[in-house]
Design a protein around this motif. Structure first.
Motif, PDB file in Angstrom:
ATOM      1  N   PHE A   4       0.596  -1.329  -0.208  1.00  0.00           N
ATOM      2  CA  PHE A   4      -0.027   0.145   0.093  1.00  0.00           C
ATOM      3  C   PHE A   4       0.592   1.391  -0.025  1.00  0.00           C
ATOM      4  O   PHE A   4       0.421   2.338   0.116  1.00  0.00           O
ATOM      5  CB  PHE A   4      -1.053   0.126   1.146  1.00  0.00           C
ATOM      6  N   LEU A   5       2.358   1.132  -0.241  1.00  0.00           N
ATOM      7  CA  LEU A   5       2.961   2.265  -0.499  1.00  0.00           C
ATOM      8  C   LEU A   5       3.943   1.776  -1.575  1.00  0.00           C
ATOM      9  O   LEU A   5       4.412   0.935  -1.691  1.00  0.00           O
ATOM     10  CB  LEU A   5       3.878   2.530   0.809  1.00  0.00           C
ATOM     11  N   GLU A  75       6.103   9.631   3.764  1.00  0.00           N
ATOM     12  CA  GLU A  75       5.266   8.457   3.603  1.00  0.00           C
ATOM     13  C   GLU A  75       5.994   6.996   3.721  1.00  0.00           C
ATOM     14  O   GLU A  75       5.757   6.066   4.552  1.00  0.00           O
ATOM     15  CB  GLU A  75       4.223   8.239   2.658  1.00  0.00           C
ATOM     16  N   THR A  99      -2.568  14.258   0.616  1.00  0.00           N
ATOM     17  CA  THR A  99      -1.628  13.662  -0.413  1.00  0.00           C
ATOM     18  C   THR A  99      -1.547  12.251  -0.148  1.00  0.00           C
ATOM     19  O   THR A  99      -1.159  11.457  -0.909  1.00  0.00           O
ATOM     20  CB  THR A  99      -0.568  14.406  -0.991  1.00  0.00           C
ATOM     21  N   SER A 101      -1.682   8.282   1.074  1.00  0.00           N
ATOM     22  CA  SER A 101      -2.757   7.248   0.540  1.00  0.00           C
ATOM     23  C   SER A 101      -3.505   6.843   1.937  1.00  0.00           C
ATOM     24  O   SER A 101      -3.037   6.851   2.820  1.00  0.00           O
ATOM     25  CB  SER A 101      -1.859   6.018   0.028  1.00  0.00           C
ATOM     26  N   GLU A 102      -4.971   6.415   1.398  1.00  0.00           N
ATOM     27  CA  GLU A 102      -5.735   6.194   2.330  1.00  0.00           C
ATOM     28  C   GLU A 102      -5.189   4.955   3.399  1.00  0.00           C
ATOM     29  O   GLU A 102      -5.208   4.804   4.677  1.00  0.00           O
ATOM     30  CB  GLU A 102      -7.012   5.694   1.942  1.00  0.00           C
ATOM     31  N   SER A 104      -2.125   4.148   4.178  1.00  0.00           N
ATOM     32  CA  SER A 104      -1.130   4.304   5.158  1.00  0.00           C
ATOM     33  C   SER A 104      -1.798   5.282   6.206  1.00  0.00           C
ATOM     34  O   SER A 104      -1.324   5.340   6.998  1.00  0.00           O
ATOM     35  CB  SER A 104      -0.046   5.133   4.128  1.00  0.00           C
TER      36      SER A 104
END
Length: 560
Positions: A4-5, A75, A99, A101-102, A104
């Motif tokens: 997810f990153l 992030e 900005t 990500s959901e 994270s």
């Protein structure tokens, strides 16, 4: 966390400018050298992808400091800090901006919650976890954590709410264990016991639940009931050191303390970690384990899980450090030492592996001596392995079938087939439906051309239990070869090669079967392929003889 990153691979030219670090995460003096903050960012991503989490955290922290605190860099720095176990640092870096990500941001809320709970700030932790529910993939972790956070915040009502997610059996089961502990904490003992009885009912309850209920019974002064519970666990799993340790304690020691709020929250995160491991979401599982261990650094089962994950992801030094955490005398210590020794074996350091296994075995621990015998067999020191197993079998009141199986393998590999057959047959009498055992004994007979019809029935039973096992299908094909049914042998051996394409022995068998039906070019191809698959000396010599002589295998057909 890479799922997810985003992750970038670092060009070699940029990586060449970075300071040398070890995968252990030990930092050299001074900041890492790089041509730019972007180079450090790429180096950090490369280290993260390679499993060198401490190095990644270090590179990305410098990249963030020297790159204007770019959200993308921050992030990734958050991810690396979390993967490296730097939970307090990760909490300060947890993404919140538009900005980010959901996924994270959801993980960031969990991290901040755990960090606040770890600092004793229960109300702030509850405020962080409350509000909008934390969504996929962290719903289970948030649900199981919530009652412990409520307890830390002094929320009496929220403390005993049982976590439930529709369709999530793990949350239901482990949530009930957590609720039982919290009922006990609230001195609602009858309700606590109702839950404990529910999670330990059935034929094969989870050992964690059994140990939790047993500890509760000990604290209530009901040692006889606790002993009966532990005896049941040992009947189901006689080798359980945890149950054996608990039984010894209940027989005359002090009852274990009820879990603290931090310990309970740490336990709550183990179930979602195990679920993520099963789903092969290893990065998320690693994050949960880091959070769990930040709350309860004495959680040895979590250290073992962490070590396994780190080794899988390429961080060998980190894995060994995790395996080194359980202390001598703890139930997890033998397993940790076994994993530590095997990590050296897997890395090619056979002497280092045996040295550590011998040190663990010298304490007289059963599991330590089993590990030593396994490593001796893995290193073709079969006489020594058999000697270790001789002692273990002699000491056991009722030796487990696996001891006979292991000694049978040692005898077979040392060329002592009569002794091997006796041990394997004894093991089979104790465990008549075990596929691995059926296959091992059956193949041994087949390869020698002995009792072929009986051996065929053994491997047929093994294949029926494991129809996707290339090794077992190979045994079945080889049985038909020995019986002279070459077309059937080819059909089965081709299936086996499809399943185990890199196995030199299976490829050799297929070549032999091709030769026997006149498909000589295909046979030669298979034997040449064998030589590319790192065969052992025996298989290599056999393939070379067939290729050089041009005569192929000697025909061997039906036996008794």
């Amino acid at each position: 966390m890479r799922r997810f990153l985003f992750a970038l691979a670092a060009p070699a030219a940029l990586l060449a400018g970075c300071a040398t670090t070890s995968s252990s995460g030990i930092e050299p003096a001074g900041p890492p050298a790089a041509d730019s903050a972007y180079g450090l960012f790429l180096a950090g991503n490369a280290a993260l992808n390679a499993g060198r989490n401490a190095d990644a955290a270090r590179f990305l922290e410098y990249a963030r400091a020297h790159g204007g605190d770019d959200p993308a860099v921050s992030e990734q720095a958050f991810t690396a800090a979390l993967m490296a176990g730097q939970v307090a640092k990760a909490a300060t870096l947890a993404p919140t901006g538009p900005t980010a990500s959901e996924p994270s941001k959801r993980m960031g809320r969990l991290v901040r919650t755990v960090a606040l709970l770890g600092d004793g700030k229960g109300k702030a932790a509850q405020a962080e976890l409350g509000g909008d529910p934390i969504g996929f993939p962290h719903r289970a972790a948030a649900a199981l954590l919530a009652p412990w956070v409520a307890a830390a915040a002094g929320d009496a009502e929220g403390t005993v709410v049982r976590p439930q997610l529709r369709g999530d059996a793990a949350v239901d089961y482990f949530g009930q264990i957590g609720q039982a502990h919290l009922f006990e904490r609230a001195r609602r003992f009858d309700e606590a016991e109702t839950n404990f009885k529910a999670v330990t009912s059935g034929e094969n309850p989870n050992e964690l639940a059994v140990l939790a209920y047993g500890g509760f019974l000990e604290r209530r002064g009901r040692k006889a009931d606790a002993l009966a519970l532990y005896d049941g666990a040992l009947r189901r799993n006689p080798s359980s050191l945890a149950a054996r340790t608990a039984k010894a304690r209940a027989g005359g020691g002090r009852a274990p303390a009820a879990p603290t709020l931090k310990e309970g929250a740490a336990f709550a995160l183990l179930a979602p970690a195990a679920t993520m491991i099963s789903a092969r979401q290893e990065a998320t599982a690693l994050a949960y384990l880091r959070l769990s261990l930040s709350l309860d650094p004495q959680r040895n089962d979590a250290w073992l899980m962490l070590g396994d994950l780190l080794q899988t992801r390429g961080d060998l030094d980190g894995a060994r450090a995790a395996y080194g955490r359980p202390k001598p005398g703890s139930p997890e210590f033998p397993a940790a030492q076994a994993k530590l020794a095997w990590s050296y074996q897997s890395a090619g350091d056979k002497e280092g592996a045996l040295r550590r296994a011998r040190a663990a075995a010298e304490a007289g621990d059963f599991e330590g001596r089993i590990t030593l015998s396994d490593l001796l067999r893995a290193n073709d020191r079969n006489d020594e392995a058999a000697a270790v197993l001789d002692t273990l079998i002699a000491e056991a009141k009722t030796p487990d079938w696996q001891l006979y199986y292991a000694r049978g393998q040692a005898h077979e590999r040392a060329g002592r087939w009569p002794q091997a057959e006796a041990d394997l047959s004894k093991a089979l009498s104790l465990r008549p439906d075990e596929p691995e055992l059926l296959n091992y004994l059956g193949y041994g007979l087949i390869d020698r051309g002995e009792r072929l019809k009986e051996a065929l029935a053994m491997v047929e039973k093994a294949v029926a239990a494991n129809p996707r096992s290339g090794a077992m299908i190979d045994s079945l094909g080889w049985a038909h070869y020995r019986l002279g049914d070459y077309p059937k042998a080819i059909e089965l051996l081709e299936q086996a090669v499809e399943l185990e394409a890199g196995d030199p022995e299976i490829n050799s068998h297929l070549g032999d079967a091709y030769w026997m039906v006149g498909r000589k070019d295909e046979a030669v191809f298979q034997w040449r392929r064998v030589l590319t698959l790192d065969p052992d000396d025996k298989i290599r010599a056999d393939a070379e003889r067939k290729l050089e002589s041009g005569l192929g295998p000697a025909p061997r057909v039906a036996g008794p």
